[in-house]
Design an enzyme around this catalytic site. Structure first.
Site, mmCIF file in Angstrom:
data_model
loop_
_atom_site.group_PDB
_atom_site.id
_atom_site.type_symbol
_atom_site.label_atom_id
_atom_site.label_comp_id
_atom_site.label_asym_id
_atom_site.label_seq_id
_atom_site.Cartn_x
_atom_site.Cartn_y
_atom_site.Cartn_z
ATOM 1 N N GLU A 1 35.378 -35.393 14.114
ATOM 2 C CA GLU A 1 35.957 -36.648 13.648
ATOM 3 C C GLU A 1 37.325 -36.931 14.244
ATOM 4 O OE1 GLU A 1 35.871 -37.076 9.387
ATOM 5 O OE2 GLU A 1 37.365 -38.660 9.393
ATOM 6 N N ILE B 1 30.749 -40.762 4.854
ATOM 7 C CA ILE B 1 31.350 -39.435 4.670
ATOM 8 C C ILE B 1 31.711 -39.274 3.201
ATOM 9 C CG2 ILE B 1 33.259 -37.923 5.312
ATOM 10 C CD1 ILE B 1 33.657 -39.878 7.760
ATOM 11 N N GLY B 2 31.115 -38.306 2.519
ATOM 12 C CA GLY B 2 31.386 -38.117 1.092
ATOM 13 C C GLY B 2 32.245 -36.902 0.842
ATOM 14 N N GLU C 1 50.747 -35.731 7.549
ATOM 15 C CA GLU C 1 51.402 -34.517 7.067
ATOM 16 C C GLU C 1 50.464 -33.314 7.196
ATOM 17 O OE1 GLU C 1 51.448 -37.501 5.501
ATOM 18 O OE2 GLU C 1 53.529 -37.931 6.039
HETATM 19 C C1 LIG Z 1 40.775 -46.617 5.287
HETATM 20 C C2 LIG Z 1 40.361 -45.316 4.714
HETATM 21 C C3 LIG Z 1 39.055 -44.914 4.826
HETATM 22 C C4 LIG Z 1 38.643 -43.705 4.283
HETATM 23 N N1 LIG Z 1 37.326 -43.360 4.372
HETATM 24 C C5 LIG Z 1 36.918 -42.218 3.778
HETATM 25 C C6 LIG Z 1 35.533 -41.874 3.767
HETATM 26 O O1 LIG Z 1 34.702 -42.589 4.324
HETATM 27 N N2 LIG Z 1 35.157 -40.740 3.159
HETATM 28 C C7 LIG Z 1 36.035 -39.914 2.547
HETATM 29 O O2 LIG Z 1 35.637 -38.874 2.040
HETATM 30 N N3 LIG Z 1 37.364 -40.205 2.513
HETATM 31 C C8 LIG Z 1 37.814 -41.344 3.108
HETATM 32 N N4 LIG Z 1 39.163 -41.670 3.076
HETATM 33 C C9 LIG Z 1 40.056 -40.822 2.312
HETATM 34 C C10 LIG Z 1 41.050 -40.006 3.145
HETATM 35 O O3 LIG Z 1 40.409 -38.946 3.775
HETATM 36 C C11 LIG Z 1 42.141 -39.557 2.180
HETATM 37 O O4 LIG Z 1 42.862 -40.711 1.819
HETATM 38 C C12 LIG Z 1 43.077 -38.529 2.751
HETATM 39 O O5 LIG Z 1 42.417 -37.311 2.958
HETATM 40 C C13 LIG Z 1 44.297 -38.301 1.853
HETATM 41 O O6 LIG Z 1 43.949 -38.068 0.522
HETATM 42 P P1 LIG Z 1 44.614 -38.910 -0.669
HETATM 43 O O7 LIG Z 1 44.484 -40.334 -0.325
HETATM 44 O O8 LIG Z 1 44.067 -38.422 -1.934
HETATM 45 O O9 LIG Z 1 46.168 -38.568 -0.583
HETATM 46 P P2 LIG Z 1 46.919 -37.268 -1.157
HETATM 47 O O10 LIG Z 1 46.236 -36.056 -0.703
HETATM 48 O O11 LIG Z 1 47.177 -37.422 -2.603
HETATM 49 O O12 LIG Z 1 48.293 -37.392 -0.363
HETATM 50 C C14 LIG Z 1 49.310 -38.341 -0.684
HETATM 51 C C15 LIG Z 1 50.488 -38.090 0.251
HETATM 52 O O13 LIG Z 1 50.985 -36.761 0.073
HETATM 53 C C16 LIG Z 1 50.932 -36.045 1.265
HETATM 54 N N5 LIG Z 1 50.561 -34.657 1.002
HETATM 55 C C17 LIG Z 1 49.484 -34.198 0.331
HETATM 56 N N6 LIG Z 1 49.462 -32.856 0.334
HETATM 57 C C18 LIG Z 1 50.522 -32.454 1.046
HETATM 58 C C19 LIG Z 1 51.042 -31.198 1.439
HETATM 59 N N7 LIG Z 1 50.441 -30.045 1.098
HETATM 60 N N8 LIG Z 1 52.143 -31.188 2.181
HETATM 61 C C20 LIG Z 1 52.756 -32.341 2.556
HETATM 62 N N9 LIG Z 1 52.334 -33.545 2.229
HETATM 63 C C21 LIG Z 1 51.225 -33.606 1.483
HETATM 64 C C22 LIG Z 1 49.894 -36.733 2.108
HETATM 65 O O14 LIG Z 1 50.077 -36.484 3.475
HETATM 66 C C23 LIG Z 1 50.105 -38.171 1.727
HETATM 67 O O15 LIG Z 1 51.171 -38.685 2.473
HETATM 68 C C24 LIG Z 1 39.576 -42.879 3.614
HETATM 69 C C25 LIG Z 1 40.906 -43.285 3.517
HETATM 70 C C26 LIG Z 1 41.303 -44.494 4.040
HETATM 71 C C27 LIG Z 1 42.724 -44.894 3.890
#
Ligand SMILES: Cc1cc2nc3c(=O)[nH]c(=O)nc-3n(C[C@H](O)[C@H](O)[C@H](O)COP(=O)(O)OP(=O)(O)OC[C@H]3O[C@@H](n4cnc5c(N)ncnc54)[C@H](O)[C@@H]3O)c2cc1C
Lengths: 329, 384
Positions: free
Chosen positions: B251, B131-132, B371
């Site tokens: 998903e 998934i990209g 969240e």
């Molecule tokens: C094990 C694992 C596998 C993954 N595999 C994939 C993959 O294959 N492909 C892919 O594309 N992605 C993948 N991801 C990424 C995953 O989808 C993202 O980590 C997720 O969408 C959150 O983005 P971020 O990590 O940038 O956190 P951020 O968006 O920066 O969030 C950080 C914190 O702030 C909170 N936050 C953010 N915005 C808000 C808001 N508006 N209101 C309240 N709280 C908020 C979040 O809930 C979180 O607690 C993977 C992640 C993990 C941990």
């Protein structure tokens, strides 16, 4: 259809004054007559047994509505008692009824003696469905006296009854009355949580602090989402218990009742918190639901006994047998 | 009343009962050498051989049309396969994403040529997907994507960086979410999806990101003027946002949202055997009740999907409540058994506990954070 009729009846006849009277332990004869005229005590019977042959979903909806209107009278218990009587081939109740299994009841040479603790509206009932070992006894009002008073967390009578009766109506026990009671309470819990979510949504939409409705705050939204999750679990848990009861599977009932009870705890806490102080009063109707949830979650077998029943079965299944056991619930 | 309908799932049909029994036998045979520690990897276990065996036995692409290698079975039958795999700790990683979301997206939005090229190979267990979506500056805020694809004759030229891409170092393809026009300020307008050949795209480099458990499962994908044939556009140019939302619905609804730590439960019960105190019985009883109800909710969502109903709100609820459940298990276990988590232990319990303790924080991040899900649920309740 039935759901609409029930809703109309409760909206008309179950007002705040009726609720207040019930909290003082006053029986509501007019309301009971209307409930009987509508046929609600027969709602869990099949058509052959003289019921309306409701579908599973319709019967569940009727039970949930008892919860979402905080019905103070023992309608759910009467429905469950009649279901047991019908399954056992005994005569149906001719008024409000109770169900119980008690540890210190003895049946010897046809004479039933002992006590049954905390029976809803025990003074007003027409009869009881009592389990003694593998026997179901139908005991009419003449068969007991009130041994001690008792009150539920939502302030309805829960007296302890002293039973002394020469049994003239008994049959093989179709299933445990506690399973029936726990199941109907699970549906009532789901109904009460539905009402609590509704109230919390409308309160947080209209109450303004810091210049905006409470609901515009993300923290509040997240609590609403959690409450919705608990409601979803309670509803599914009640359905799970209901289906399990239909196949006399007490472990499935245990799973359903346990999860519904957890939802009662978590949901009541969120709803009260989101209402602020007004939710802690008798002025606001929320208390009808929170206090009912606090009563219902501990009735018909405590949470510890249900958890031990299910947990010991899971432990007996062992690691490799655990998942197959879960898919069988 | 604000009922959120979770329709009762139908009782298992004779076919479903037979399928479950037949599939358990298949798994017993396939997984007989798999250790508890390996099983506790849950759907991150990656084994092409297992995926091919699944495909050959007809357990992938279960609901897809036969003309594309599918088996035209019901959503419930697929749900049986999926939950049995997870509960047994089968190494499903090599087909998981393709079977769950990439394949269904291609079936829904793909061209006839794409369907013929991809779906039969996914159903055979031969083609692995990732998934990209996420980027360094676009996580929860997916619409802020910056990766850019510029049309140049019959190719797209792609530039940008994706992160956290699970299995990118192993898989054959990812579906890339990117911008084909405008700027990040345009939000979801001008976004598209491209099918990216991971083994054969000039200008693409894949670097490992090691997670806190020391494992290499996700990656950074860097695109530097990477060349992608224009016929690898999935769906319509500019419709990427709607497509990606539909992909996320596939998903979020499944039993992987509450079964991630099931192997710990299995091992916990084994350890408690013979010393089941009141506390053990009570705790195991309550956990089992939660699990049974989550399973019912998830089956209810499968029923809604089978009837083509919109289940986005319900799926978000299952994932939110489910993640709380699977993340609670390590602490529940710690209250019953004194044991130190040991990632390299030979014994089953300590190594499984360590793996679950290390990985459980990610379960409320991946696939949409707690969240963000609660925001979706709140919106579904009519707030905002
Ligand atoms: C094990 C694992 C596998 C993954 N595999 C994939 C993959 O294959 N492909 C892919 O594309 N992605 C993948 N991801 C990424 C995953 O989808 C993202 O980590 C997720 O969408 C959150 O983005 P971020 O990590 O940038 O956190 P951020 O968006 O920066 O969030 C950080 C914190 O702030 C909170 N936050 C953010 N915005 C808000 C808001 N508006 N209101 C309240 N709280 C908020 C979040 O809930 C979180 O607690 C993977 C992640 C993990 C941990």
């Amino acid at each position: 259809m039935l759901a609409e009729m029930i809703t109309r009846l409760f909206e008309r006849s179950l007002d705040d004054a009726a609720q207040a009277a019930a909290r003082e332990g006053q029986w509501l004869p007019a309301l009971w007559t209307e409930v009987e005229e509508m046929g609600l005590p027969l709602a869990l019977l099949t058509e052959d047994q003289g019921g309306f042959g409701l579908s599973f979903a319709e019967a569940g909806e009727a039970l949930r509505l008892l919860g979402s209107h905080a019905m103070p009278l023992p309608v759910a218990e009467t429905m469950a008692a009649n279901q047991l009587f019908a399954a056992a081939g005994l005569a149906l109740a001719e008024g409000p009824a109770g169900i119980a299994r008690a540890d210190d009841l003895t049946l010897s040479n046809g004479r039933l003696t002992g006590t049954v603790a905390r029976v809803a509206w025990g003074e007003q009932l027409d009869c009881l469905a009592l389990a003694v070992g593998d026997t179901l006894c139908r005991v009419p009002r003449a068969g007991w006296t009130i041994a001690a008073a008792g009150t539920s967390a939502n302030f309805h009578p829960r007296p302890t009854l002293a039973i002394d009766w020469t049994v003239d109506a008994e049959a093989a026990l179709p299933w445990c009355p506690l399973a029936s009671g726990a199941t109907v309470r699970a549906f009532q819990i789901a109904g009460a949580l539905e009402a609590a979510l509704d109230m919390t949504l409308s309160h947080t939409a209209t109450r303004v602090q810091f210049g905006k409705p409470l609901q515009k705050n993300q923290v509040v939204q997240h609590e609403l989402a959690k409450l919705a999750g608990e409601l979803a679990c309670a509803t599914a848990a009640a359905d799970l218990a209901g289906e399990a009861l239909a196949r006399h599977d007490v472990l499935g009932v245990a799973a359903g009742t346990l999860r519904a009870r957890e939802a009662a705890t978590a949901g009541a806490a969120i709803a009260t918190q989101m209402h602020g102080a007004i939710g802690f009063t008798r002025e606001h109707r929320l208390h009808l639901y929170t206090t009912a949830l606090w009563a219902w979650r501990d009735e018909f077998g405590g949470q510890v006994s249900w958890a031990k029943l299910l947990g010991s079965a899971a432990l007996a299944a062992g690691g490799p047998g655990y998942w197959p056991m879960v898919t069988g619930l | 009343m604000t009922a959120i309908p979770f329709p009762a799932p139908p009782a298992d049909s004779a076919e479903v009962v037979a399928l479950r029994a037949e599939f358990r036998t298949f798994l017993d045979e396939q997984l007989k050498d798999r250790t508890p520690r390996q099983r506790s990897d849950n759907w991150y276990g990656y084994d092409r051989g297992f995926s091919r065996a699944m495909g050959q036995a007809g357990y992938l692409g279960m609901t897809w049309p036969k003309q594309y290698g599918g088996h035209e079975r019901s959503a419930f039958e697929r749900a049986v396969i999926v939950e049995e795999c997870l509960a047994a700790g089968a190494p499903v990683g090599a087909h998981w994403i393709a079977d769950r979301q990439s394949g269904p997206s291609i079936l829904k939005f793909g061209t006839e040529a794409q369907k013929q090229a991809f779906l039969p190979r996914i159903a055979a267990g031969e083609l692995s997907f990732g998934i990209g979506m996420s980027e360094p500056d676009s996580g929860s805020d997916l619409a802020a994507t910056r990766t850019k694809a510029v049309k140049d004759g019959d190719v797209y030229r792609v530039t940008g960086t994706k992160v956290w891409t699970s299995f990118a170092h192993e898989a054959d393809y990812v579906i890339l979410f990117c911008r084909t026009s405008g700027t990040p300020a345009d939000r979801h307008m001008g976004t598209s999806q491209l099918l990216i050949d991971l083994k054969n795209t000039p200008g693409l480099t894949i670097k490992p990101i090691i997670d806190l458990a020391g494992q290499h499962h996700f990656n950074e994908m860097h695109f530097e003027d990477a060349v992608v044939p224009a016929d690898m556009l999935l769906g319509e140019e500019g419709q990427g946002w709607d497509q990606v939302m539909s992909e996320l619905a596939f998903e979020r609804s499944g039993p992987e949202r509450f079964l991630s730590s099931i192997e710990l439960m299995v091992q916990l019960i084994e350890v408690l055997k013979g010393r089941d105190s009141d506390a053990a019985q009570i705790t195991v009883g309550r956990v089992t009740a939660r699990l049974a109800v989550l399973r019912r909710l998830s089956r209810s969502v499968a029923g809604m999907l089978q009837e083509h109903q919109n289940a986005n709100l319900q799926a978000a609820i299952v994932k939110d409540v489910g993640a709380l459940f699977e993340q609670a298990l390590p602490d529940i276990a710690r209250e019953l058994i004194d044991a130190e988590p040991d990632p390299r232990a030979a014994g089953a319990y300590a190594s499984v506990l360590a793996n679950i303790v290390h990985n459980s924080p990610s379960w409320s991040l991946r696939g949409g954070t707690r969240e963000i899900l609660r925001g979706i649920i709140a919106r579904g309740l009519g707030t905002r």
